[in-house]
Design a protein around this motif. Structure first.
Motif, PDB file in Angstrom:
ATOM      1  N   LYS A   6       0.823  -1.226   0.000  1.00  0.00           N
ATOM      2  CA  LYS A   6       0.000   0.000   0.000  1.00  0.00           C
ATOM      3  C   LYS A   6       0.851   1.267   0.000  1.00  0.00           C
ATOM      4  N   GLN A   7       1.939   1.264   0.747  1.00  0.00           N
ATOM      5  CA  GLN A   7       2.791   2.450   0.813  1.00  0.00           C
ATOM      6  C   GLN A   7       3.426   2.742  -0.546  1.00  0.00           C
ATOM      7  N   ILE A   8       3.848   1.695  -1.245  1.00  0.00           N
ATOM      8  CA  ILE A   8       4.433   1.891  -2.572  1.00  0.00           C
ATOM      9  C   ILE A   8       3.393   2.460  -3.526  1.00  0.00           C
ATOM     10  N   LEU A   9       2.159   2.002  -3.424  1.00  0.00           N
ATOM     11  CA  LEU A   9       1.097   2.543  -4.284  1.00  0.00           C
ATOM     12  C   LEU A   9       0.916   4.037  -4.052  1.00  0.00           C
ATOM     13  N   ILE A  10       0.937   4.448  -2.805  1.00  0.00           N
ATOM     14  CA  ILE A  10       0.803   5.875  -2.490  1.00  0.00           C
ATOM     15  C   ILE A  10       1.996   6.651  -3.044  1.00  0.00           C
ATOM     16  N   GLU A  11       3.181   6.068  -2.890  1.00  0.00           N
ATOM     17  CA  GLU A  11       4.393   6.749  -3.336  1.00  0.00           C
ATOM     18  C   GLU A  11       4.460   6.922  -4.840  1.00  0.00           C
ATOM     19  N   ILE A  12       3.939   5.963  -5.615  1.00  0.00           N
ATOM     20  CA  ILE A  12       4.074   6.084  -7.073  1.00  0.00           C
ATOM     21  C   ILE A  12       3.255   7.228  -7.667  1.00  0.00           C
ATOM     22  N   VAL A  13       2.259   7.714  -6.920  1.00  0.00           N
ATOM     23  CA  VAL A  13       1.497   8.870  -7.422  1.00  0.00           C
ATOM     24  C   VAL A  13       2.034  10.193  -6.864  1.00  0.00           C
ATOM     25  N   LYS A  14       3.065  10.117  -6.019  1.00  0.00           N
ATOM     26  CA  LYS A  14       3.653  11.324  -5.428  1.00  0.00           C
ATOM     27  C   LYS A  14       5.115  11.533  -5.825  1.00  0.00           C
ATOM     28  N   THR A  15       5.809  10.451  -6.170  1.00  0.00           N
ATOM     29  CA  THR A  15       7.245  10.502  -6.431  1.00  0.00           C
ATOM     30  C   THR A  15       7.526  10.795  -7.894  1.00  0.00           C
ATOM     31  N   ARG A  16       8.528  11.615  -8.113  1.00  0.00           N
ATOM     32  CA  ARG A  16       8.924  11.978  -9.474  1.00  0.00           C
ATOM     33  C   ARG A  16      10.197  11.224  -9.868  1.00  0.00           C
ATOM     34  N   MET A  17      10.301  10.929 -11.144  1.00  0.00           N
ATOM     35  CA  MET A  17      11.472  10.243 -11.676  1.00  0.00           C
ATOM     36  C   MET A  17      12.686  11.147 -11.483  1.00  0.00           C
ATOM     37  N   PRO A  18      13.739  10.642 -10.828  1.00  0.00           N
ATOM     38  CA  PRO A  18      14.875  11.509 -10.493  1.00  0.00           C
ATOM     39  C   PRO A  18      15.895  11.715 -11.613  1.00  0.00           C
ATOM     40  N   PHE A  19      15.780  10.988 -12.726  1.00  0.00           N
ATOM     41  CA  PHE A  19      16.787  11.088 -13.782  1.00  0.00           C
ATOM     42  C   PHE A  19      16.197  10.633 -15.121  1.00  0.00           C
ATOM     43  N   GLU A  65      -4.602   0.073 -14.734  1.00  0.00           N
ATOM     44  CA  GLU A  65      -4.410   1.510 -14.563  1.00  0.00           C
ATOM     45  C   GLU A  65      -5.468   2.165 -13.688  1.00  0.00           C
ATOM     46  N   GLU A  66      -6.615   1.540 -13.546  1.00  0.00           N
ATOM     47  CA  GLU A  66      -7.678   2.069 -12.680  1.00  0.00           C
ATOM     48  C   GLU A  66      -7.154   2.308 -11.260  1.00  0.00           C
ATOM     49  N   ILE A  67      -6.237   1.452 -10.828  1.00  0.00           N
ATOM     50  CA  ILE A  67      -5.613   1.624  -9.505  1.00  0.00           C
ATOM     51  C   ILE A  67      -4.932   2.986  -9.445  1.00  0.00           C
ATOM     52  N   ILE A  68      -4.182   3.311 -10.482  1.00  0.00           N
ATOM     53  CA  ILE A  68      -3.462   4.589 -10.519  1.00  0.00           C
ATOM     54  C   ILE A  68      -4.434   5.757 -10.554  1.00  0.00           C
ATOM     55  N   TYR A  69      -5.477   5.658 -11.383  1.00  0.00           N
ATOM     56  CA  TYR A  69      -6.457   6.751 -11.469  1.00  0.00           C
ATOM     57  C   TYR A  69      -7.094   7.027 -10.114  1.00  0.00           C
ATOM     58  N   LYS A  70      -7.472   5.975  -9.400  1.00  0.00           N
ATOM     59  CA  LYS A  70      -8.096   6.142  -8.080  1.00  0.00           C
ATOM     60  C   LYS A  70      -7.125   6.748  -7.082  1.00  0.00           C
ATOM     61  N   LEU A  71      -5.885   6.285  -7.095  1.00  0.00           N
ATOM     62  CA  LEU A  71      -4.884   6.828  -6.173  1.00  0.00           C
ATOM     63  C   LEU A  71      -4.612   8.302  -6.456  1.00  0.00           C
ATOM     64  N   LYS A  72      -4.548   8.666  -7.721  1.00  0.00           N
ATOM     65  CA  LYS A  72      -4.318  10.064  -8.065  1.00  0.00           C
ATOM     66  C   LYS A  72      -5.479  10.931  -7.580  1.00  0.00           C
ATOM     67  N   LYS A  73      -6.700  10.467  -7.742  1.00  0.00           N
ATOM     68  CA  LYS A  73      -7.870  11.219  -7.260  1.00  0.00           C
ATOM     69  C   LYS A  73      -7.821  11.387  -5.746  1.00  0.00           C
ATOM     70  N   MET A  74      -7.491  10.311  -5.042  1.00  0.00           N
ATOM     71  CA  MET A  74      -7.405  10.362  -3.586  1.00  0.00           C
ATOM     72  C   MET A  74      -6.303  11.315  -3.156  1.00  0.00           C
ATOM     73  N   ASN A  75      -5.177  11.287  -3.843  1.00  0.00           N
ATOM     74  CA  ASN A  75      -4.046  12.143  -3.514  1.00  0.00           C
ATOM     75  C   ASN A  75      -4.380  13.612  -3.732  1.00  0.00           C
ATOM     76  N   LEU A  76      -5.140  13.919  -4.776  1.00  0.00           N
ATOM     77  CA  LEU A  76      -5.522  15.315  -5.043  1.00  0.00           C
ATOM     78  C   LEU A  76      -6.459  15.853  -3.968  1.00  0.00           C
ATOM     79  N   ARG A  77      -7.276  14.975  -3.404  1.00  0.00           N
ATOM     80  CA  ARG A  77      -8.201  15.411  -2.353  1.00  0.00           C
ATOM     81  C   ARG A  77      -7.497  15.583  -1.026  1.00  0.00           C
ATOM     82  N   GLY A  78      -6.312  14.995  -0.911  1.00  0.00           N
ATOM     83  CA  GLY A  78      -5.553  15.120   0.331  1.00  0.00           C
ATOM     84  C   GLY A  78      -5.944  14.064   1.276  1.00  0.00           C
TER      85      GLY A  78
END
Length: 78
Positions: A6-19, A65-78
């Motif tokens: 679950k933590q990795i799922l949250i991180e993939i919608v918040k973390t940016r590619m470093p290189f 990809e639905e997993i990603i869409y839902k996580l992004k929506k949740m992340n935008l709401r805070g």
């Protein structure tokens, strides 16, 4: 069955590619072709980033990809 951490799922919608070509893109927004390139070139980098990229790859290559869409929506709401 694919059960990502679950933590990795949250991180993939918040973390940016470093290189690289997609530097500063959210990991969840990386194209599957780029993730496939990593695999062909010897695999994902070691450590946390590699696990995050592998998770995005598994999600996208399995049509979840639905997993990603839902996580992004949740992340935008805070």
């Amino acid at each position: 069955m694919f059960h990502p951490d679950k933590q990795i799922l949250i991180e993939i919608v918040k973390t940016r590619m470093p290189f690289g070509k997609y530097k500063d893109s959210l990991l969840c927004d990386l194209p599957v072709s780029y993730l496939e390139w990593f695999q062909r070139k010897g695999g994902f980098p070691p450590g946390k980033l590699g696990m995050q990229l592998a998770t995005v790859f598994e999600i996208k290559s399995n049509g979840l990809e639905e997993i990603i869409y839902k996580l992004k929506k949740m992340n935008l709401r805070g």
